[in-house]
Enzyme design. Structure first.
Site, PDB file in Angstrom:
ATOM      1  N   GLY A 195      -5.527  -2.956   4.086  1.00 12.24           N
ATOM      2  CA  GLY A 195      -4.758  -4.099   3.604  1.00 12.24           C
ATOM      3  C   GLY A 195      -5.506  -5.422   3.651  1.00 12.24           C
ATOM      4  O   GLY A 195      -5.538  -6.171   2.667  1.00 12.24           O
ATOM      5  N   ARG A 196      -6.112  -5.739   4.787  1.00 15.68           N
ATOM      6  CA  ARG A 196      -6.770  -7.041   4.914  1.00 15.68           C
ATOM      7  C   ARG A 196      -8.127  -7.084   4.233  1.00 15.68           C
ATOM      8  O   ARG A 196      -8.793  -8.118   4.230  1.00 15.68           O
ATOM      9  CB  ARG A 196      -6.882  -7.433   6.389  1.00 15.68           C
ATOM     10  CG  ARG A 196      -7.605  -6.434   7.268  1.00 15.68           C
ATOM     11  CD  ARG A 196      -7.404  -6.767   8.749  1.00 15.68           C
ATOM     12  NE  ARG A 196      -7.959  -5.763   9.630  1.00 15.68           N
ATOM     13  CZ  ARG A 196      -7.356  -4.623   9.961  1.00 15.68           C
ATOM     14  NH1 ARG A 196      -6.172  -4.344   9.447  1.00 15.68           N
ATOM     15  NH2 ARG A 196      -7.910  -3.760  10.793  1.00 15.68           N
ATOM     16  N   HIS A 231      -7.588 -36.080  13.046  1.00 19.12           N
ATOM     17  CA  HIS A 231      -6.556 -36.960  13.607  1.00 19.12           C
ATOM     18  C   HIS A 231      -5.478 -36.159  14.342  1.00 19.12           C
ATOM     19  O   HIS A 231      -4.407 -36.689  14.622  1.00 19.12           O
ATOM     20  CB  HIS A 231      -5.930 -37.800  12.492  1.00 19.12           C
ATOM     21  CG  HIS A 231      -6.915 -38.714  11.837  1.00 19.12           C
ATOM     22  ND1 HIS A 231      -7.135 -40.007  12.254  1.00 19.12           N
ATOM     23  CD2 HIS A 231      -7.774 -38.507  10.811  1.00 19.12           C
ATOM     24  CE1 HIS A 231      -8.063 -40.565  11.499  1.00 19.12           C
ATOM     25  NE2 HIS A 231      -8.474 -39.674  10.622  1.00 19.12           N
ATOM     26  N   GLU A 277       9.624  -5.901   4.489  1.00 23.71           N
ATOM     27  CA  GLU A 277       9.693  -7.295   4.040  1.00 23.71           C
ATOM     28  C   GLU A 277       9.445  -7.379   2.528  1.00 23.71           C
ATOM     29  O   GLU A 277      10.162  -8.069   1.797  1.00 23.71           O
ATOM     30  CB  GLU A 277       8.658  -8.150   4.777  1.00 23.71           C
ATOM     31  CG  GLU A 277       8.857  -8.236   6.279  1.00 23.71           C
ATOM     32  CD  GLU A 277       8.038  -7.224   7.044  1.00 23.71           C
ATOM     33  OE1 GLU A 277       7.746  -7.472   8.227  1.00 23.71           O
ATOM     34  OE2 GLU A 277       7.677  -6.175   6.450  1.00 23.71           O
ATOM     35  N   LYS A 279       0.832  -1.207   0.000  1.00 29.58           N
ATOM     36  CA  LYS A 279       0.000   0.000   0.000  1.00 29.58           C
ATOM     37  C   LYS A 279       0.863   1.252   0.000  1.00 29.58           C
ATOM     38  O   LYS A 279       0.630   2.187  -0.761  1.00 29.58           O
ATOM     39  CB  LYS A 279      -0.943  -0.018   1.207  1.00 29.58           C
ATOM     40  CG  LYS A 279      -1.919   1.147   1.244  1.00 29.58           C
ATOM     41  CD  LYS A 279      -2.948   0.983   2.347  1.00 29.58           C
ATOM     42  CE  LYS A 279      -3.976   2.106   2.306  1.00 29.58           C
ATOM     43  NZ  LYS A 279      -5.037   1.927   3.323  1.00 29.58           N
ATOM     44  N   GLU A 334      -6.590  -9.143  13.625  1.00 31.22           N
ATOM     45  CA  GLU A 334      -6.032  -7.811  13.421  1.00 31.22           C
ATOM     46  C   GLU A 334      -7.128  -6.756  13.467  1.00 31.22           C
ATOM     47  O   GLU A 334      -6.903  -5.639  13.910  1.00 31.22           O
ATOM     48  CB  GLU A 334      -5.278  -7.742  12.092  1.00 31.22           C
ATOM     49  CG  GLU A 334      -4.444  -6.470  11.933  1.00 31.22           C
ATOM     50  CD  GLU A 334      -3.447  -6.548  10.808  1.00 31.22           C
ATOM     51  OE1 GLU A 334      -2.332  -7.061  11.022  1.00 31.22           O
ATOM     52  OE2 GLU A 334      -3.786  -6.111   9.689  1.00 31.22           O
ATOM     53  N   LYS A 356       7.848  -3.818  14.974  1.00 28.95           N
ATOM     54  CA  LYS A 356       8.547  -3.331  13.785  1.00 28.95           C
ATOM     55  C   LYS A 356       9.511  -2.205  14.138  1.00 28.95           C
ATOM     56  O   LYS A 356      10.632  -2.136  13.623  1.00 28.95           O
ATOM     57  CB  LYS A 356       7.536  -2.823  12.752  1.00 28.95           C
ATOM     58  CG  LYS A 356       6.719  -3.893  12.066  1.00 28.95           C
ATOM     59  CD  LYS A 356       5.822  -3.235  11.023  1.00 28.95           C
ATOM     60  CE  LYS A 356       5.004  -4.233  10.250  1.00 28.95           C
ATOM     61  NZ  LYS A 356       4.165  -3.571   9.229  1.00 28.95           N
TER      62      LYS A 356
END
Length: 505
Positions: free
Chosen positions: A251-252, A368, A198, A192, A337, A478
């Site tokens: 963002g999400r 399982h 990263e 964005k 978030e 961060k």
């Protein structure tokens, strides 16, 4: 919490809480009341909350809570493009990307989509050379949504082979390099702000890989997906290969914007447009439906019942469909978030639990692994089962019959339990679950499923009177990482020892 809301919560806490068996026995119409179908044209999705502890009395009070917390007004503000993220002074206009929202924002989104569609179609026509692979670098919402959508919808016959890389660990990027031919690979950089460390570090390494493998103009292979096009230009991307999106798209919630470029490239634009329409159907339902019939709001009622009235700290999601294997990962960010907050919209401390911890897995593998705890453990964990009536393969239908039989059996077993003279073989039962059953996993139903969870998350935030659209909690770590990288800062003895052992600082 407002006084009105607290009054309703007090009344909710005082209501009797019958067992699931008693609820079914006492109300022959229970299934009709708590199971609904959302029509999506030729297909649809069935939502079944009958195996939750919601009853008429609780639904009535939860509707009062929605009124006390201003659900209608906050919903209207969301679709009007008003400021619904007060800490950052922003609107949240992901629905406008699907054609539902403020007129100007919808028009802007259509323009951006036209630009993206033209680029997708040009690549498919070969106008940018032979493109067989796309490495998409992003993180958080810039990666989780595309990764889920590509995995769910593009397993067979993808028009371009897409690899989504988010982790700064170089092993993740190297894995993509090993399966891609540099001569036929494009790079999508999704950020964005176009400053995410990263993502930009991975992008630089991907450019180096292209350069080292004989690509003369690596920047010519880059498409930028960003709300900050000027920064992408400064970084070296040609303006014609920048796909912008609005600053008001979080963002999400950004899968529907140019962040969805890798999905459109893999599927083709018509399928991406169907995904948008599936989401828009849910948008219109959420915007227009009366609270008593509103499906995302009803899901939030169940969520609040278990988180606040039953003290359940987690919620589990199990996809009984391999194509939706990444769904729990996606929902972890969307829900935790958004609603993992400790203050209200007014900045006051929250006086109860907010978002539960979202976790899950894939059926039947999870049976399982973790279902022992669900059936006989001391934790009460509300479960969502997500499945599709139509299989995602062409093998013997026995595979899908066994898969769905197990899915439905688990919900039945969690509710019914089983008594035994041997305590180790006894199942307490009365454990809640919801089933979300798609007719098939298609672009339309997938879009609807994701939009349903977005609005469910927003509805939960309204009932808790919190802001689901900021995420300051991700910043502190961060900031400290940047201090470590710059050097010269001092930390606690434990951290200092770890840095020394790793040769950092």
């Amino acid at each position: 919490m407002s006084d009105k809301a607290q009054t309703v919560w007090n009344k909710l806490a005082e209501l009797p809480k019958p067992t699931l068996a008693e609820l079914f026995a006492n109300d022959p119409d229970r299934l009709l009341k708590l199971a609904s179908r959302l029509d999506l044209g030729e297909e649809g999705i069935r939502f079944d909350w009958s195996k939750t502890h919601l009853d008429d009395a609780h639904l009535e009070k939860f509707l009062e809570l929605a009124e006390a917390t201003g659900f209608r007004a906050r919903r209207d503000a969301l679709f009007a493009g008003a400021v619904v993220n007060p800490t950052e002074g922003r609107a949240a206009e992901h629905t406008a990307q699907r054609g539902v929202g403020k007129e100007e924002s919808v028009e802007q989104a259509l323009g951006y989509h036209s630009r993206m569609a033209a680029m997708v179609e040009a690549i498919h026509r070969g106008a940018m050379g032979d493109v067989k692979h796309l490495i998409h670098v992003g993180i958080g919402g810039s990666a989780l949504g595309p990764a889920l959508a590509v995995d769910a919808l593009a397993r067979d016959g993808a028009m371009v082979d897409v690899h989504v890389v988010s982790n700064i660990d170089g092993a993740a990027l190297e894995a993509a390099f090993k399966t891609c031919d540099p001569a036929t690979t494009m790079l999508a950089v999704a950020s964005k702000t176009f400053t995410t460390i990263e993502t930009m570090t991975n992008a630089e390494s991907a450019l180096d890989w292209l350069r080292e493998n004989g690509v003369d103009d690596p920047y010519g292979r880059v498409v930028a997906l960003t709300a900050s096009p000027e920064r992408a230009i400064e970084w070296g991307v040609d303006e014609t290969r920048i796909l912008p999106f609005a600053e008001s798209v979080g963002g999400r919630y950004s899968l529907w914007s140019s962040i969805g470029f890798p999905v459109a490239l893999a599927l083709g634009w018509p399928d991406f447009a169907e995904m948008l329409e599936g989401a828009a159907i849910v948008d219109r339902h959420f915007r227009d439906a009366d609270p008593a019939e509103n499906l995302p709001l009803r899901a939030a009622f169940a969520d609040q019942f278990y988180a606040r009235l039953r003290g359940c700290q987690t919620r589990a999601v199990f996809a009984y469909d391999e194509r939706l294997a990444l769904m729990p990962d996606y929902l972890q960010q969307l829900e935790m978030e958004s609603n993992g907050k400790s203050v209200t919209m007014e900045g006051k401390p929250v006086d109860g639990p907010t978002a539960p911890i979202t976790w899950g897995g894939v059926g039947t593998d999870a049976q399982h692994a973790v279902f022992q705890l669900l059936h006989q453990g001391t934790h009460i964990v509300p479960v969502d089962f997500i499945a599709s009536i139509a299989p995602g393969h062409e093998l013997d239908l026995a595979h899908h019959r066994i898969l769905l039989s197990n899915c439905f059996a688990q919900g039945a077993a969690l509710m019914a339990g089983k008594s035994s003279d041997d305590p180790a073989r006894a199942y307490p039962g009365d454990r809640p679950s919801t089933t979300i059953l798609l007719d098939e996993v298609s672009p339309v139903s997938f879009g609807a499923l994701i939009a349903f969870h977005e609005h469910r998350t927003f509805a939960n935030a309204v009932l808790m009177e919190i802001n689901p659209f900021d995420q300051f909690g991700v910043e502190l770590g961060k900031e400290i990482a940047k201090q470590i990288d710059k050097g010269g800062a001092s930390f606690d003895p434990s951290t200092e020892a770890l840095l020394e052992l790793a040769g950092i600082g």
